[in-house]
Design a protein around this motif. Structure first.
Motif, mmCIF file in Angstrom:
data_model
loop_
_atom_site.group_PDB
_atom_site.id
_atom_site.type_symbol
_atom_site.label_atom_id
_atom_site.label_comp_id
_atom_site.label_asym_id
_atom_site.label_seq_id
_atom_site.Cartn_x
_atom_site.Cartn_y
_atom_site.Cartn_z
ATOM 1 N N TYR A 105 0.867 -1.186 0.000
ATOM 2 C CA TYR A 105 0.000 0.000 0.000
ATOM 3 C C TYR A 105 0.902 1.234 0.000
ATOM 4 O O TYR A 105 1.444 1.603 1.037
ATOM 5 C CB TYR A 105 -0.878 -0.063 1.250
ATOM 6 N N PHE B 243 1.357 9.438 2.441
ATOM 7 C CA PHE B 243 1.113 9.342 3.884
ATOM 8 C C PHE B 243 1.603 10.606 4.593
ATOM 9 O O PHE B 243 2.405 10.546 5.511
ATOM 10 C CB PHE B 243 1.763 8.078 4.461
ATOM 11 N N HIS C 220 -3.434 8.606 8.015
ATOM 12 C CA HIS C 220 -4.656 8.900 8.778
ATOM 13 C C HIS C 220 -5.499 7.636 8.950
ATOM 14 O O HIS C 220 -5.157 6.581 8.391
ATOM 15 C CB HIS C 220 -5.450 10.042 8.125
ATOM 16 N N HIS D 212 -6.517 5.559 5.837
ATOM 17 C CA HIS D 212 -5.500 4.604 5.353
ATOM 18 C C HIS D 212 -5.506 3.331 6.202
ATOM 19 O O HIS D 212 -5.462 2.213 5.696
ATOM 20 C CB HIS D 212 -4.092 5.205 5.472
ATOM 21 N N LYS E 236 3.366 14.434 -7.550
ATOM 22 C CA LYS E 236 3.195 15.550 -6.625
ATOM 23 C C LYS E 236 4.475 16.375 -6.581
ATOM 24 O O LYS E 236 5.554 15.852 -6.755
ATOM 25 C CB LYS E 236 2.843 15.024 -5.222
ATOM 26 N N ASP F 263 -9.792 6.942 -6.009
ATOM 27 C CA ASP F 263 -9.438 8.249 -6.583
ATOM 28 C C ASP F 263 -8.133 8.165 -7.371
ATOM 29 O O ASP F 263 -7.904 8.949 -8.283
ATOM 30 C CB ASP F 263 -9.299 9.304 -5.474
ATOM 31 N N ARG G 197 -13.318 5.042 -2.439
ATOM 32 C CA ARG G 197 -13.207 6.207 -1.580
ATOM 33 C C ARG G 197 -14.453 7.069 -1.773
ATOM 34 O O ARG G 197 -14.885 7.249 -2.916
ATOM 35 C CB ARG G 197 -11.945 6.973 -2.000
ATOM 36 N N ILE H 173 -14.336 5.890 4.263
ATOM 37 C CA ILE H 173 -14.015 6.919 5.239
ATOM 38 C C ILE H 173 -13.574 8.173 4.509
ATOM 39 O O ILE H 173 -12.583 8.170 3.786
ATOM 40 C CB ILE H 173 -12.919 6.399 6.187
ATOM 41 N N ALA I 73 -5.573 13.445 3.684
ATOM 42 C CA ALA I 73 -4.409 14.086 4.288
ATOM 43 C C ALA I 73 -4.432 15.587 4.009
ATOM 44 O O ALA I 73 -4.015 16.391 4.852
ATOM 45 C CB ALA I 73 -3.127 13.442 3.755
ATOM 46 N N THR I 74 -4.932 15.944 2.854
ATOM 47 C CA THR I 74 -5.012 17.374 2.505
ATOM 48 C C THR I 74 -5.845 18.127 3.541
ATOM 49 O O THR I 74 -5.462 19.198 4.014
ATOM 50 C CB THR I 74 -5.665 17.558 1.107
HETATM 51 P P1 ATP Z 1 -3.630 13.802 -0.101
HETATM 52 O O1 ATP Z 1 -4.879 14.431 0.445
HETATM 53 O O2 ATP Z 1 -2.358 14.447 0.352
HETATM 54 O O3 ATP Z 1 -3.670 13.532 -1.586
HETATM 55 P P2 ATP Z 1 -4.474 11.167 0.700
HETATM 56 O O4 ATP Z 1 -5.320 11.303 1.923
HETATM 57 O O5 ATP Z 1 -5.174 10.939 -0.621
HETATM 58 O O6 ATP Z 1 -3.504 12.377 0.609
HETATM 59 P P3 ATP Z 1 -2.240 9.446 0.038
HETATM 60 O O7 ATP Z 1 -1.092 9.204 0.907
HETATM 61 O O8 ATP Z 1 -2.063 10.303 -1.158
HETATM 62 O O9 ATP Z 1 -3.428 10.032 0.980
HETATM 63 O O10 ATP Z 1 -2.959 8.101 -0.354
HETATM 64 C C1 ATP Z 1 -2.285 6.869 -0.463
HETATM 65 C C2 ATP Z 1 -3.278 5.864 -1.020
HETATM 66 O O11 ATP Z 1 -4.367 5.715 -0.101
HETATM 67 C C3 ATP Z 1 -3.907 6.277 -2.347
HETATM 68 O O12 ATP Z 1 -4.063 5.117 -3.145
HETATM 69 C C4 ATP Z 1 -5.270 6.826 -1.934
HETATM 70 O O13 ATP Z 1 -6.216 6.637 -2.968
HETATM 71 C C5 ATP Z 1 -5.592 5.960 -0.740
HETATM 72 N N1 ATP Z 1 -6.448 6.629 0.245
HETATM 73 C C6 ATP Z 1 -6.203 7.746 0.922
HETATM 74 N N2 ATP Z 1 -7.194 8.067 1.767
HETATM 75 C C7 ATP Z 1 -8.122 7.111 1.625
HETATM 76 C C8 ATP Z 1 -9.422 6.870 2.216
HETATM 77 N N3 ATP Z 1 -9.937 7.717 3.118
HETATM 78 N N4 ATP Z 1 -10.094 5.759 1.841
HETATM 79 C C9 ATP Z 1 -9.578 4.922 0.905
HETATM 80 N N5 ATP Z 1 -8.368 5.085 0.314
HETATM 81 C C10 ATP Z 1 -7.654 6.169 0.658
#
Ligand code: ATP
Length: 219
Positions: free
Chosen positions: A9, A13, A17, A20, A47, A111, A136, A170, A174-175
């Motif tokens: 995975y 990160f 959160h 994840h 990014k 996403d 997501r 959920i 992270a943003t």
């Molecule tokens: P950012 O908001 O910075 O883009 P993010 O919350 O999407 O961050 P990443 O670290 O970019 O987190 O995501 C890593 C992986 O986890 C990606 O494949 C993303 O699609 C997935 N992911 C992130 N948040 C979730 C969530 N809430 N539910 C399911 N998959 C998630």
């Protein structure tokens, strides 16, 4: 001996959160994987490196988050490797370590599908491992046609079959956490307590001690 089944995975990160974490655990349980390995990425090709928290912090937070949870671990293989982190290289590395018999599952959130066409050697990646997709919130209906620029119809079909229907949905990103920290809002419950403490102690994302429990004025 049964072949090893491993989930990988990857993500920035920044920070890790509970979205994840709950998804990683659910996918491990649902697919019966021996291990689920969280892999903070070094320089994501998609990014800007300027906006990224240094890898040691992101790794430290991931390790604090996972703690001693059975079957879940954190790897620094991408942050140790020089240059941009290509998923195909990470899969090749795990393949070399685990052997031909191992099943390697790469987990992404739905996403991320829109970015897939720009991934390095994505046509080889979908053949090198099994990609599974956690839905997501807001990304329930991927546009599979977008993938036609890079993938054959049978590869797209295989990807679509990797959509998991029963993982927790959920709506945490992270943003949003970085924005809340910068705004002085509490990030409690969005990240594990140890991660919240780490963010505040190191002043990441502009977080300050004693975040006010104020209301964000959006409107
Ligand atoms: P950012 O908001 O910075 O883009 P993010 O919350 O999407 O961050 P990443 O670290 O970019 O987190 O995501 C890593 C992986 O986890 C990606 O494949 C993303 O699609 C997935 N992911 C992130 N948040 C979730 C969530 N809430 N539910 C399911 N998959 C998630």
């Amino acid at each position: 001996m049964m072949a090893m089944r491993v989930g990988l995975y990857g993500g920035t990160f920044d920070p890790i959160h509970v979205g994840h974490l709950l998804v990683a655990r659910a996918v491990r349980e649902r697919l019966g994987l021996d291990r689920m390995v969280l892999i903070p990425t070094a320089q994501p090709p998609h990014k800007s490196p300027d906006d990224l928290t240094p890898a040691p912090h992101r790794l430290a937070m991931a390790r604090l988050a996972v703690g001693d949870e059975a079957g879940i671990e954190v790897s620094d293989c991408e942050t140790r490797r020089p240059g941009p982190s290509f998923t195909i290289d990470t899969v090749a590395q795990f393949r070399a370590d685990l052997g031909r018999q191992a099943e390697i599952v790469w987990l992404i959130g739905s996403d991320s599908l829109r970015e897939l066409p720009s991934w390095h050697r994505v046509e080889d990646l979908v053949d090198a491992c099994r990609i599974v997709i956690a839905i997501r919130p807001g990304w329930e209906s991927p546009d599979w046609m977008l993938l036609r620029t890079r993938l054959r119809a049978d590869q797209i079909e295989r990807l679509a079959a990797g959509m998991l229907s029963e993982t927790p949905r959920i709506d945490i990103s992270a943003t949003d956490i970085r924005r809340r920290a910068a705004d002085g809002l509490s990030i409690r419950w969005l990240v594990p307590e140890a991660v919240e403490r780490y963010i505040v102690e190191h002043g990441l994302y502009g977080a300050k001690k004693g975040a006010r429990s104020g209301v964000r004025s959006d409107g």
